[in-house]
Design a protein around this motif. Structure first.
Motif, PDB file in Angstrom:
ATOM      1  N   VAL A 122       0.861  -1.185   0.000  1.00  0.00           N
ATOM      2  CA  VAL A 122       0.000   0.000   0.000  1.00  0.00           C
ATOM      3  C   VAL A 122       0.893   1.229   0.000  1.00  0.00           C
ATOM      4  CG1 VAL A 122      -1.727   1.335   1.274  1.00  0.00           C
ATOM      5  CG2 VAL A 122      -1.904  -1.169   1.178  1.00  0.00           C
ATOM      6  N   LEU A 123       0.610   2.146  -0.908  1.00  0.00           N
ATOM      7  CA  LEU A 123       1.396   3.367  -1.036  1.00  0.00           C
ATOM      8  C   LEU A 123       0.544   4.590  -0.740  1.00  0.00           C
ATOM      9  CD1 LEU A 123       2.157   1.372  -3.729  1.00  0.00           C
ATOM     10  CD2 LEU A 123       4.011   3.022  -3.765  1.00  0.00           C
ATOM     11  N   GLY A 124       1.176   5.590  -0.149  1.00  0.00           N
ATOM     12  CA  GLY A 124       0.494   6.846   0.107  1.00  0.00           C
ATOM     13  C   GLY A 124       1.509   7.975   0.168  1.00  0.00           C
ATOM     14  N   HIS A 125       1.050   9.174  -0.091  1.00  0.00           N
ATOM     15  CA  HIS A 125       1.937  10.334  -0.070  1.00  0.00           C
ATOM     16  C   HIS A 125       2.142  10.829   1.359  1.00  0.00           C
ATOM     17  CE1 HIS A 125       1.950  10.770  -4.411  1.00  0.00           C
ATOM     18  NE2 HIS A 125       0.619  10.664  -4.413  1.00  0.00           N
ATOM     19  N   VAL A 126       3.349  11.315   1.648  1.00  0.00           N
ATOM     20  CA  VAL A 126       3.596  12.007   2.905  1.00  0.00           C
ATOM     21  C   VAL A 126       3.041  13.432   2.817  1.00  0.00           C
ATOM     22  CG1 VAL A 126       5.915  12.808   2.261  1.00  0.00           C
ATOM     23  CG2 VAL A 126       5.314  12.541   4.669  1.00  0.00           C
ATOM     24  N   ASP A 127       3.079  13.989   1.635  1.00  0.00           N
ATOM     25  CA  ASP A 127       2.467  15.290   1.357  1.00  0.00           C
ATOM     26  C   ASP A 127       2.297  15.404  -0.149  1.00  0.00           C
ATOM     27  OD1 ASP A 127       4.984  16.031   0.275  1.00  0.00           O
ATOM     28  OD2 ASP A 127       5.614  16.910   2.174  1.00  0.00           O
ATOM     29  N   GLY A 128       1.642  16.454  -0.560  1.00  0.00           N
ATOM     30  CA  GLY A 128       1.437  16.679  -1.986  1.00  0.00           C
ATOM     31  C   GLY A 128       0.518  17.852  -2.197  1.00  0.00           C
ATOM     32  N   ASN A 129       0.750  18.563  -3.273  1.00  0.00           N
ATOM     33  CA  ASN A 129      -0.078  19.728  -3.585  1.00  0.00           C
ATOM     34  C   ASN A 129      -0.127  20.698  -2.410  1.00  0.00           C
ATOM     35  OD1 ASN A 129      -1.621  21.161  -5.441  1.00  0.00           O
ATOM     36  ND2 ASN A 129      -3.551  20.258  -4.743  1.00  0.00           N
ATOM     37  N   HIS A 130       1.010  20.768  -1.670  1.00  0.00           N
ATOM     38  CA  HIS A 130       1.158  21.662  -0.515  1.00  0.00           C
ATOM     39  C   HIS A 130       0.196  21.321   0.622  1.00  0.00           C
ATOM     40  CE1 HIS A 130       3.749  23.897  -3.190  1.00  0.00           C
ATOM     41  NE2 HIS A 130       2.763  24.018  -4.062  1.00  0.00           N
TER      42      HIS A 130
END
Length: 215
Positions: A122-130
């Motif tokens: 399972v993958l997920g962003h730590v942050d993104g799009n500020h």
């Protein structure tokens, strides 16, 4: 950079990690941080897994039959998301959740489904799009914490964290994150460590290892 084709399931999974990191990085660089890369994996084929008994180890349980996951819940860090399937892009890079919606997690459909024998991913962003991402607090997990994944067949696969590791990206392939396992396990992956502004990337990855304890 290119990846070398390595025979066998273990080799495919090792090659896969390079593509996962590259794909995550390209989107993050565009919309708020990440790690540039150009590696591509060989075309993937779905992994057919026959359910196997899990070796006795504490409260671990037997593997479940294949069933697509629909959501993930990690109470300790307040992470709750539906799960979208992630396959391959036309250029053979691995798809990732849209960085424009960083609270969306996804699962890699060519790996075992959560609860099957082997390492589900399972993958997920730590942050993104500020904005903070679904796995912004992933590094806070510790051995014994629980991760619940609801499955399409109505069951819930509950995993117990066994290890949380911050891995330098340059050493990721040697960590054996995607090595095959005899029983059902889970890998949660996001970026971490220091953000290198000159290179527009995070220097590390956070990897959570977990094993099935209830299904």
């Amino acid at each position: 950079m290119s990846t070398k084709t390595i025979g066998g399931r273990r080799g495919f999974l090792i090659a896969l990690v390079v593509a996962l990191l590259a794909a995550l990085a390209v989107l993050a660089v565009t919309l708020g941080g990440g790690d540039p890369g150009t590696a591509q994996p060989p075309p993937a084929q779905p992994v057919a897994v026959t359910p196997q008994p899990q070796a006795a180890a504490g409260d671990a349980v037997a593997a479940l039959p294949r069933s697509e996951p629909v959501s993930i819940d990690i109470p300790k860090i307040g992470a709750h998301s539906s799960l979208i399937g992630l396959g391959l892009n036309p250029d053979n890079t691995v798809q990732v959740p849209p960085v424009t919606t960083p609270l969306q997690a996804g699962w890699y459909t060519y790996a075992p489904t959560p609860g099957e024998a082997g390492p589900a991913v399972v993958l997920g962003h730590v942050d993104g799009n500020h904005q903070k991402g679904i796995f912004f607090r992933l590094k806070e997990l510790a051995p014994g914490d629980r991760v619940a994944i609801a499955r399409k067949d109505g069951t819930t696969a509950t995993f117990e964290v066994t290890k949380v590791h911050q891995v330098p990206k340059k050493d990721f392939e040697s960590e054996g994150v995607y090595d095959d396992t005899p029983g059902p396990e889970l890998r949660l992956i996001t970026c971490g460590g220091v953000f290198d502004r000159s290179a527009h990337n995070y220097v590390d990855n956070i990897v959570v290892y977990a094993r099935l304890v209830q299904g």
